[in-house]
Design a protein around this motif. Structure first.
Motif, PDB file in Angstrom:
ATOM      1  N   GLY A 158       4.009   7.232 -10.480  1.00  0.00           N
ATOM      2  CA  GLY A 158       4.401   5.939  -9.884  1.00  0.00           C
ATOM      3  C   GLY A 158       3.297   4.902 -10.007  1.00  0.00           C
ATOM      4  N   ASN A 159       2.040   5.346  -9.814  1.00  0.00           N
ATOM      5  CA  ASN A 159       0.920   4.387  -9.872  1.00  0.00           C
ATOM      6  C   ASN A 159       0.709   3.861 -11.300  1.00  0.00           C
ATOM      7  N   LEU A 160       0.994   4.706 -12.288  1.00  0.00           N
ATOM      8  CA  LEU A 160       0.816   4.252 -13.675  1.00  0.00           C
ATOM      9  C   LEU A 160       1.894   3.235 -14.041  1.00  0.00           C
ATOM     10  N   CYS A 173       0.840  -1.211   0.000  1.00  0.00           N
ATOM     11  CA  CYS A 173       0.000   0.000   0.000  1.00  0.00           C
ATOM     12  C   CYS A 173       0.866   1.248   0.000  1.00  0.00           C
ATOM     13  N   CYS A 174       0.481   2.197  -0.860  1.00  0.00           N
ATOM     14  CA  CYS A 174       1.252   3.440  -0.892  1.00  0.00           C
ATOM     15  C   CYS A 174       0.931   4.264   0.355  1.00  0.00           C
ATOM     16  N   ASN A 175       1.938   4.927   0.846  1.00  0.00           N
ATOM     17  CA  ASN A 175       1.846   5.676   2.100  1.00  0.00           C
ATOM     18  C   ASN A 175       0.742   6.727   2.086  1.00  0.00           C
ATOM     19  N   TRP A 176       0.593   7.393   0.925  1.00  0.00           N
ATOM     20  CA  TRP A 176      -0.237   8.598   0.900  1.00  0.00           C
ATOM     21  C   TRP A 176      -1.715   8.339   0.682  1.00  0.00           C
ATOM     22  N   CYS A 177      -2.046   7.242   0.005  1.00  0.00           N
ATOM     23  CA  CYS A 177      -3.471   7.006  -0.280  1.00  0.00           C
ATOM     24  C   CYS A 177      -3.977   5.698   0.318  1.00  0.00           C
ATOM     25  N   VAL A 188       4.662   1.173   1.351  1.00  0.00           N
ATOM     26  CA  VAL A 188       5.704   1.726   0.480  1.00  0.00           C
ATOM     27  C   VAL A 188       5.352   3.195   0.242  1.00  0.00           C
ATOM     28  N   MET A 189       6.333   4.012  -0.045  1.00  0.00           N
ATOM     29  CA  MET A 189       6.038   5.436  -0.228  1.00  0.00           C
ATOM     30  C   MET A 189       5.143   5.662  -1.454  1.00  0.00           C
ATOM     31  N   CYS A 190       5.311   4.793  -2.453  1.00  0.00           N
ATOM     32  CA  CYS A 190       4.511   4.930  -3.687  1.00  0.00           C
ATOM     33  C   CYS A 190       4.441   3.542  -4.312  1.00  0.00           C
ATOM     34  N   THR A 191       3.367   3.244  -5.023  1.00  0.00           N
ATOM     35  CA  THR A 191       3.287   1.920  -5.666  1.00  0.00           C
ATOM     36  C   THR A 191       4.367   1.770  -6.742  1.00  0.00           C
ATOM     37  N   GLY A 192       4.893   2.923  -7.196  1.00  0.00           N
ATOM     38  CA  GLY A 192       5.996   2.878  -8.167  1.00  0.00           C
ATOM     39  C   GLY A 192       7.239   2.230  -7.562  1.00  0.00           C
ATOM     40  N   ASP A 213      -3.382  11.216  -9.159  1.00  0.00           N
ATOM     41  CA  ASP A 213      -3.201  11.677  -7.772  1.00  0.00           C
ATOM     42  C   ASP A 213      -1.877  11.230  -7.148  1.00  0.00           C
ATOM     43  N   CYS A 214      -1.065  10.492  -7.903  1.00  0.00           N
ATOM     44  CA  CYS A 214       0.178   9.961  -7.322  1.00  0.00           C
ATOM     45  C   CYS A 214       1.067  11.120  -6.856  1.00  0.00           C
ATOM     46  N   HIS A 215       1.603  11.002  -5.657  1.00  0.00           N
ATOM     47  CA  HIS A 215       2.438  12.070  -5.106  1.00  0.00           C
ATOM     48  C   HIS A 215       3.806  12.125  -5.768  1.00  0.00           C
ATOM     49  N   TYR A 216       4.102  11.140  -6.594  1.00  0.00           N
ATOM     50  CA  TYR A 216       5.365  11.136  -7.334  1.00  0.00           C
ATOM     51  C   TYR A 216       5.061  11.115  -8.839  1.00  0.00           C
ATOM     52  N   ILE A 217       3.998  11.762  -9.199  1.00  0.00           N
ATOM     53  CA  ILE A 217       3.525  12.020 -10.566  1.00  0.00           C
ATOM     54  C   ILE A 217       2.938  10.776 -11.258  1.00  0.00           C
ATOM     55  N   ALA A 245      -1.911  -1.519  -3.942  1.00  0.00           N
ATOM     56  CA  ALA A 245      -2.957  -0.488  -3.836  1.00  0.00           C
ATOM     57  C   ALA A 245      -2.317   0.888  -3.712  1.00  0.00           C
ATOM     58  N   GLY A 246      -2.766   1.796  -4.573  1.00  0.00           N
ATOM     59  CA  GLY A 246      -2.166   3.136  -4.559  1.00  0.00           C
ATOM     60  C   GLY A 246      -3.163   4.217  -4.888  1.00  0.00           C
ATOM     61  N   CYS A 247      -2.636   5.400  -5.131  1.00  0.00           N
ATOM     62  CA  CYS A 247      -3.472   6.571  -5.410  1.00  0.00           C
ATOM     63  C   CYS A 247      -4.196   6.402  -6.751  1.00  0.00           C
ATOM     64  N   HIS A 248      -5.278   7.106  -6.890  1.00  0.00           N
ATOM     65  CA  HIS A 248      -6.026   7.107  -8.161  1.00  0.00           C
ATOM     66  C   HIS A 248      -5.148   7.728  -9.256  1.00  0.00           C
TER      67      HIS A 248
HETATM   68 FE1  FES Z   1       0.423   6.836  -4.038  1.00  0.00          FE
HETATM   69 FE2  FES Z   1       2.354   7.090  -5.929  1.00  0.00          FE
HETATM   70  S1  FES Z   1       2.121   8.167  -4.073  1.00  0.00           S
HETATM   71  S2  FES Z   1       0.771   5.659  -5.795  1.00  0.00           S
END
Ligand code: FES
Length: 313
Positions: A78-80, A13-17, A41-45, A72-76, A66-69
């Motif tokens: 990473g989720n994609l 799971c990403c930290n932010w979402c 993890v900080m980001c799913t990336g 919405d990724c905090h690292y632009i 599982a990560g941000c929509h």
């Molecule tokens: Fe949540 Fe990148 S910060 S998926």
């Protein structure tokens, strides 16, 4: 199916979402089965495909990322990137049946309900599938680099499942992830100079001089698409195509790309240079005496000439 089977699910799971969504679900006292363990993890990336394979090899019944929509990724993005890796792994693992045990979800920090729903749905799916067939397989050794570890883990999975014959699989455009490729030669242009072989930092390209023929081959296994071969080829005869070939990767297949005739040294009779390379040199008006003598014999000739000059002085 095992009686009283309780799935063991790993959720990256990403930290932010998603992690915050899990927190929200907890704070809201939403009921969830205790079938999952979260790895934050900080980001799913950050989730390397190797993490997922390793979870399976260690006996996880299912893996969630599982990560941000999207957007919405905090690292632009990473989720994609994570989504692309999941699609790659799903295709890669299709013939093992493990792709159904892997899923990516988007959960925002405020979506405690969605997190709960995700856990319920995925747990139900895994319950229906039953325990992972990889439980209790020997965990493979870590390789000396990531590529070797990937090879070891994949091999352990296929062997663990008793799959002897690996079906061919190549990723589609959407499933493709960077870092895997294959050099493709244009036999009409290649003169067999060996620049690609001498400069490849990964040892992907091989040259074999046998029976008067120069054979240029490559291992798909280790090409990292650095494109050094493309840059150094003086004839523009090589292009690196991105992609992954499961069958070639796991069987460490060696592809034969080009076969060229060799020319003998007029002094020692040893084959030493490819015929098209000599033709090219002739076009560039290189003196003929430099073209039909191998480097060792040329060195001797130069030495002899120097000695005779010195004697006649
Ligand atoms: Fe949540 Fe990148 S910060 S998926």
């Amino acid at each position: 199916m095992e009686k009283d089977f309780e799935p063991r699910i790993i959720a990256f799971c990403c930290n932010w979402c998603a992690y915050a969504g899990a927190d929200m679900a907890g704070v809201s006292r939403l009921q969830m089965p205790s079938t999952f363990r979260i790895i934050r993890v900080m980001c799913t990336g950050r989730v390397d495909p190797l993490f997922i394979l390793h979870a399976f090899v260690k006996g996880a019944d299912g893996v969630i990322v599982a990560g941000c929509h999207p957007g919405d990724c905090h690292y632009i993005s990473g989720n994609l990137k994570a989504k692309q890796r999941i699609e790659f792994l799903k295709g890669l693992l299709e013939q093992t049946g493990l792709s159904e045990r892997l899923e990516m979800y988007y959960v925002s920090a405020g979506e405690g309900n969605k997190f709960q729903q995700m856990i319920h749905e995925f747990t139900e799916r895994i319950r229906k599938l039953g325990p992972s067939p990889l439980r209790n397989i020997p965990v493979p050794e870590k390789g000396k680099n990531k590529r070797e570890t990937l090879y070891n883990e994949l091999l352990a999975i296929f062997r663990g499942l008793g799959i002897e014959e690996i079906k061919p699989w190549k990723p589609t455009e959407e499933q493709r992830i960077p870092g895997f490729g294959t050099p493709v030669y244009d036999p009409e242009k290649c003169v067999g100079c060996g620049a690609c072989y001498m400069n490849c930092p990964e040892g992907v390209i091989m040259i074999e001089d046998v029976d008067g023929k120069r054979k240029i081959k490559h291992y798909h296994w280790s090409c990292v698409t650095c494109r050094t071969c493309e840059e150094v080829c003086p004839e523009d005869a090589i292009k690196v195509e991105e992609g992954f070939d499961l069958e070639a990767f796991l069987n460490k297949v060696v592809h034969e790309d080009v076969e060229l005739p060799l020319i003998k040294c007029r002094i020692c009779g040893r084959f030493f240079v490819s015929a098209p390379m000599v033709e090219k040199a002739k076009e560039k008006e290189v003196p003929l005496e430099l073209l039909d003598v191998c480097p060792e014999c040329r060195q001797k000739l130069v030495g002899e000439e120097l000695v005779s000059i010195w004697r006649n002085m």
